[in-house]
Scaffold this motif. Structure first.
Motif, PDB file in Angstrom:
ATOM      1  N   ALA A 121       0.836  -1.206   0.000  1.00  0.00           N
ATOM      2  CA  ALA A 121       0.000   0.000   0.000  1.00  0.00           C
ATOM      3  C   ALA A 121       0.869   1.254   0.000  1.00  0.00           C
ATOM      4  CB  ALA A 121      -0.929  -0.011   1.211  1.00  0.00           C
ATOM      5  N   LEU A 122       1.949   1.225   0.771  1.00  0.00           N
ATOM      6  CA  LEU A 122       2.851   2.367   0.840  1.00  0.00           C
ATOM      7  C   LEU A 122       3.507   2.634  -0.513  1.00  0.00           C
ATOM      8  CD1 LEU A 122       4.520   4.490   2.424  1.00  0.00           C
ATOM      9  CD2 LEU A 122       6.117   2.639   2.998  1.00  0.00           C
ATOM     10  N   LEU A 123       4.049   1.599  -1.141  1.00  0.00           N
ATOM     11  CA  LEU A 123       4.710   1.760  -2.437  1.00  0.00           C
ATOM     12  C   LEU A 123       3.729   2.225  -3.505  1.00  0.00           C
ATOM     13  CD1 LEU A 123       7.020  -1.406  -2.465  1.00  0.00           C
ATOM     14  CD2 LEU A 123       7.721   0.971  -2.100  1.00  0.00           C
ATOM     15  N   GLU A 124       2.537   1.632  -3.510  1.00  0.00           N
ATOM     16  CA  GLU A 124       1.526   2.029  -4.490  1.00  0.00           C
ATOM     17  C   GLU A 124       1.175   3.509  -4.312  1.00  0.00           C
ATOM     18  OE1 GLU A 124       0.150   0.539  -6.998  1.00  0.00           O
ATOM     19  OE2 GLU A 124       0.159  -1.643  -6.686  1.00  0.00           O
ATOM     20  N   LEU A 125       1.068   3.934  -3.063  1.00  0.00           N
ATOM     21  CA  LEU A 125       0.697   5.318  -2.785  1.00  0.00           C
ATOM     22  C   LEU A 125       1.805   6.281  -3.201  1.00  0.00           C
ATOM     23  CD1 LEU A 125      -1.612   6.990  -1.434  1.00  0.00           C
ATOM     24  CD2 LEU A 125      -0.195   7.003   0.604  1.00  0.00           C
ATOM     25  N   LEU A 126       3.050   5.960  -2.860  1.00  0.00           N
ATOM     26  CA  LEU A 126       4.173   6.820  -3.239  1.00  0.00           C
ATOM     27  C   LEU A 126       4.239   7.003  -4.749  1.00  0.00           C
ATOM     28  CD1 LEU A 126       6.969   5.468  -0.855  1.00  0.00           C
ATOM     29  CD2 LEU A 126       5.899   7.732  -0.745  1.00  0.00           C
ATOM     30  N   TYR A 127       4.020   5.905  -5.467  1.00  0.00           N
ATOM     31  CA  TYR A 127       4.096   5.961  -6.926  1.00  0.00           C
ATOM     32  C   TYR A 127       2.866   6.635  -7.530  1.00  0.00           C
ATOM     33  CZ  TYR A 127       4.199   4.326 -11.776  1.00  0.00           C
ATOM     34  OH  TYR A 127       4.173   4.260 -13.147  1.00  0.00           O
ATOM     35  N   ALA A 128       1.683   6.294  -7.038  1.00  0.00           N
ATOM     36  CA  ALA A 128       0.448   6.810  -7.633  1.00  0.00           C
ATOM     37  C   ALA A 128       0.255   8.297  -7.388  1.00  0.00           C
ATOM     38  CB  ALA A 128      -0.754   6.035  -7.094  1.00  0.00           C
ATOM     39  N   CYS A 129       0.780   8.800  -6.267  1.00  0.00           N
ATOM     40  CA  CYS A 129       0.502  10.188  -5.879  1.00  0.00           C
ATOM     41  C   CYS A 129       1.734  11.088  -5.882  1.00  0.00           C
ATOM     42  CB  CYS A 129      -0.131  10.219  -4.485  1.00  0.00           C
ATOM     43  SG  CYS A 129      -1.716   9.366  -4.401  1.00  0.00           S
ATOM     44  N   GLY A 130       2.927  10.503  -6.058  1.00  0.00           N
ATOM     45  CA  GLY A 130       4.131  11.328  -6.061  1.00  0.00           C
ATOM     46  C   GLY A 130       4.357  12.037  -4.741  1.00  0.00           C
ATOM     47  N   LEU A 131       4.059  11.343  -3.637  1.00  0.00           N
ATOM     48  CA  LEU A 131       4.181  11.974  -2.323  1.00  0.00           C
ATOM     49  C   LEU A 131       5.631  12.100  -1.887  1.00  0.00           C
ATOM     50  CD1 LEU A 131       1.348  10.350  -0.179  1.00  0.00           C
ATOM     51  CD2 LEU A 131       1.242  12.364  -1.648  1.00  0.00           C
ATOM     52  N   ARG A 132       5.893  13.146  -1.124  1.00  0.00           N
ATOM     53  CA  ARG A 132       7.162  13.226  -0.404  1.00  0.00           C
ATOM     54  C   ARG A 132       7.104  12.237   0.759  1.00  0.00           C
ATOM     55  NH1 ARG A 132       5.612  18.573  -1.428  1.00  0.00           N
ATOM     56  NH2 ARG A 132       7.068  19.713  -2.772  1.00  0.00           N
ATOM     57  N   VAL A 133       8.292  11.878   1.254  1.00  0.00           N
ATOM     58  CA  VAL A 133       8.341  10.930   2.372  1.00  0.00           C
ATOM     59  C   VAL A 133       7.585  11.484   3.582  1.00  0.00           C
ATOM     60  CG1 VAL A 133       9.850   9.647   3.934  1.00  0.00           C
ATOM     61  CG2 VAL A 133      10.569  10.052   1.603  1.00  0.00           C
ATOM     62  N   SER A 134       7.794  12.761   3.868  1.00  0.00           N
ATOM     63  CA  SER A 134       7.128  13.354   5.036  1.00  0.00           C
ATOM     64  C   SER A 134       5.618  13.337   4.869  1.00  0.00           C
ATOM     65  CB  SER A 134       7.627  14.787   5.251  1.00  0.00           C
ATOM     66  OG  SER A 134       7.405  15.577   4.103  1.00  0.00           O
ATOM     67  N   GLU A 135       5.134  13.539   3.638  1.00  0.00           N
ATOM     68  CA  GLU A 135       3.692  13.528   3.398  1.00  0.00           C
ATOM     69  C   GLU A 135       3.099  12.141   3.638  1.00  0.00           C
ATOM     70  OE1 GLU A 135       3.480  17.092   0.015  1.00  0.00           O
ATOM     71  OE2 GLU A 135       3.706  14.995  -0.595  1.00  0.00           O
ATOM     72  N   ARG A 161      -2.762  19.927   0.137  1.00  0.00           N
ATOM     73  CA  ARG A 161      -3.099  19.753  -1.271  1.00  0.00           C
ATOM     74  C   ARG A 161      -3.919  18.481  -1.435  1.00  0.00           C
ATOM     75  NH1 ARG A 161       1.129  16.792  -4.343  1.00  0.00           N
ATOM     76  NH2 ARG A 161       2.596  15.897  -2.850  1.00  0.00           N
ATOM     77  N   VAL A 162      -4.743  18.490  -2.451  1.00  0.00           N
ATOM     78  CA  VAL A 162      -5.570  17.337  -2.784  1.00  0.00           C
ATOM     79  C   VAL A 162      -4.912  16.607  -3.948  1.00  0.00           C
ATOM     80  CG1 VAL A 162      -7.798  16.609  -3.703  1.00  0.00           C
ATOM     81  CG2 VAL A 162      -7.688  18.386  -1.945  1.00  0.00           C
ATOM     82  N   VAL A 163      -4.742  15.289  -3.803  1.00  0.00           N
ATOM     83  CA  VAL A 163      -4.040  14.495  -4.807  1.00  0.00           C
ATOM     84  C   VAL A 163      -4.950  13.363  -5.284  1.00  0.00           C
ATOM     85  CG1 VAL A 163      -1.955  13.167  -5.317  1.00  0.00           C
ATOM     86  CG2 VAL A 163      -1.887  14.968  -3.584  1.00  0.00           C
ATOM     87  N   PRO A 164      -5.173  13.263  -6.594  1.00  0.00           N
ATOM     88  CA  PRO A 164      -5.982  12.144  -7.115  1.00  0.00           C
ATOM     89  C   PRO A 164      -5.331  10.806  -6.792  1.00  0.00           C
ATOM     90  CG  PRO A 164      -5.660  13.839  -8.788  1.00  0.00           C
ATOM     91  CD  PRO A 164      -4.730  14.171  -7.658  1.00  0.00           C
ATOM     92  N   LEU A 165      -6.162   9.799  -6.576  1.00  0.00           N
ATOM     93  CA  LEU A 165      -5.679   8.471  -6.197  1.00  0.00           C
ATOM     94  C   LEU A 165      -6.147   7.453  -7.232  1.00  0.00           C
ATOM     95  CD1 LEU A 165      -4.283   6.872  -3.861  1.00  0.00           C
ATOM     96  CD2 LEU A 165      -6.573   6.514  -2.927  1.00  0.00           C
ATOM     97  N   GLY A 166      -5.215   6.728  -7.799  1.00  0.00           N
ATOM     98  CA  GLY A 166      -5.556   5.717  -8.794  1.00  0.00           C
ATOM     99  C   GLY A 166      -6.214   4.494  -8.173  1.00  0.00           C
ATOM    100  N   SER A 167      -6.831   3.681  -9.027  1.00  0.00           N
ATOM    101  CA  SER A 167      -7.588   2.529  -8.534  1.00  0.00           C
ATOM    102  C   SER A 167      -6.686   1.472  -7.896  1.00  0.00           C
ATOM    103  CB  SER A 167      -8.392   1.905  -9.681  1.00  0.00           C
ATOM    104  OG  SER A 167      -7.530   1.527 -10.742  1.00  0.00           O
ATOM    105  N   ALA A 168      -5.473   1.275  -8.450  1.00  0.00           N
ATOM    106  CA  ALA A 168      -4.573   0.263  -7.895  1.00  0.00           C
ATOM    107  C   ALA A 168      -4.138   0.648  -6.484  1.00  0.00           C
ATOM    108  CB  ALA A 168      -3.363   0.081  -8.801  1.00  0.00           C
ATOM    109  N   ALA A 169      -3.782   1.919  -6.301  1.00  0.00           N
ATOM    110  CA  ALA A 169      -3.369   2.381  -4.972  1.00  0.00           C
ATOM    111  C   ALA A 169      -4.543   2.320  -4.002  1.00  0.00           C
ATOM    112  CB  ALA A 169      -2.819   3.802  -5.059  1.00  0.00           C
TER     113      ALA A 169
END
Length: 240
Positions: A121-135, A161-169
């Motif tokens: 879930a963490l990896l999918e989220l980092l990739y799908a949303c381009g989050l910084r580590v702190s975020e 900020r609001v970030v769209p979330l893909g279906s896989a994440a």
């Protein structure tokens, strides 16, 4: 001053000033608490800012000498920069991974265990949303809007900020919430999304280590760190 020329001393001073400005943005007021990942993130941020390879190499040398001196003087127990590789490495850090390499990375976090479920879930989220580590570390349950397809995160300067979330994440997060997070949370009431084995907020350092671990497990050449996934998010989004 170790007998250094005035220009060299000024350059080293500029290197340290830039590093401490970076630490300040991370909430650190001194070299105490600075870890290897802070140095890596600093150099990566400087590279993204357009600092030349030669200056990056000098900045790494400056930090190795500085932390070595702090250790020798007994100020710090260890040299956070000691294990870093030669400056030339910074010129070949991957900006992005291919989509196939990202799939390898994500596939490395598979399994039925609660940690594998969390990490996927963490990896999918980092990739799908381009989050910084702190975020990612600061994300809370209340920030998830899975049905609506977005998350709300707090970035630099406490800006939301609001970030769209893909279906896989979204699917990976739903599975984590249902199958793994309750076991990690136990009796604790920590509202952060990603929890450690002790039911506490997963730290930035741990997220850094986890991404590197799965990069090695996926046999990806070169170091893989959270910034790489952030770069992948941007470049793959533009390409598609």
């Amino acid at each position: 001053a170790r007998g250094l020329a005035a220009n060299t001393r000024a350059a080293y001073g500029a290197d340290l000033a830039a590093f401490f400005r970076f630490l300040g943005r991370q909430g650190l007021v001194s070299a105490h608490g600075a870890e290897r990942h802070h140095i890596v993130e600093f150099l990566d941020a400087e590279r993204q800012r357009g600092v030349t390879a030669a200056t990056l190499a000098r900045r790494l040398v400056t930090l190795k000498v500085f932390f070595g001196w702090l250790q020798a003087e007994g100020v710090l127990d260890r040299n956070a920069a000691e294990a870093l590789s030669a400056p030339k490495t910074w010129r070949i850090l991957p900006d992005t991974l291919t989509p196939a390499a990202v799939e390898q990375l994500l596939a490395a976090a598979t399994g039925e265990g609660r940690f594998a479920c969390r990490d996927r879930a963490l990896l999918e989220l980092l990739y799908a949303c381009g989050l910084r580590v702190s975020e990612a570390a600061d994300l809370r349950i209340e920030d998830l809007h899975l049905d609506e397809g977005f998350i709300r995160c707090t970035g630099k300067g406490d800006r939301q900020r609001v970030v769209p979330l893909g279906s896989a994440a979204a699917a990976a997060i739903r599975r984590y919430l249902a199958e793994a997070r309750p076991a990690l949370a136990g009796d604790r009431n920590d509202e952060h999304l990603f929890l450690s084995r002790f039911g506490r907020r997963l730290s930035r350092q741990m997220i850094w280590r986890l991404v590197g671990h799965y990069g090695r497990a996926a046999m990806i050449r070169g170091p893989v760190h959270p910034h790489v996934l952030r770069h992948c998010f941007a470049s793959h989004l533009l390409a598609n």
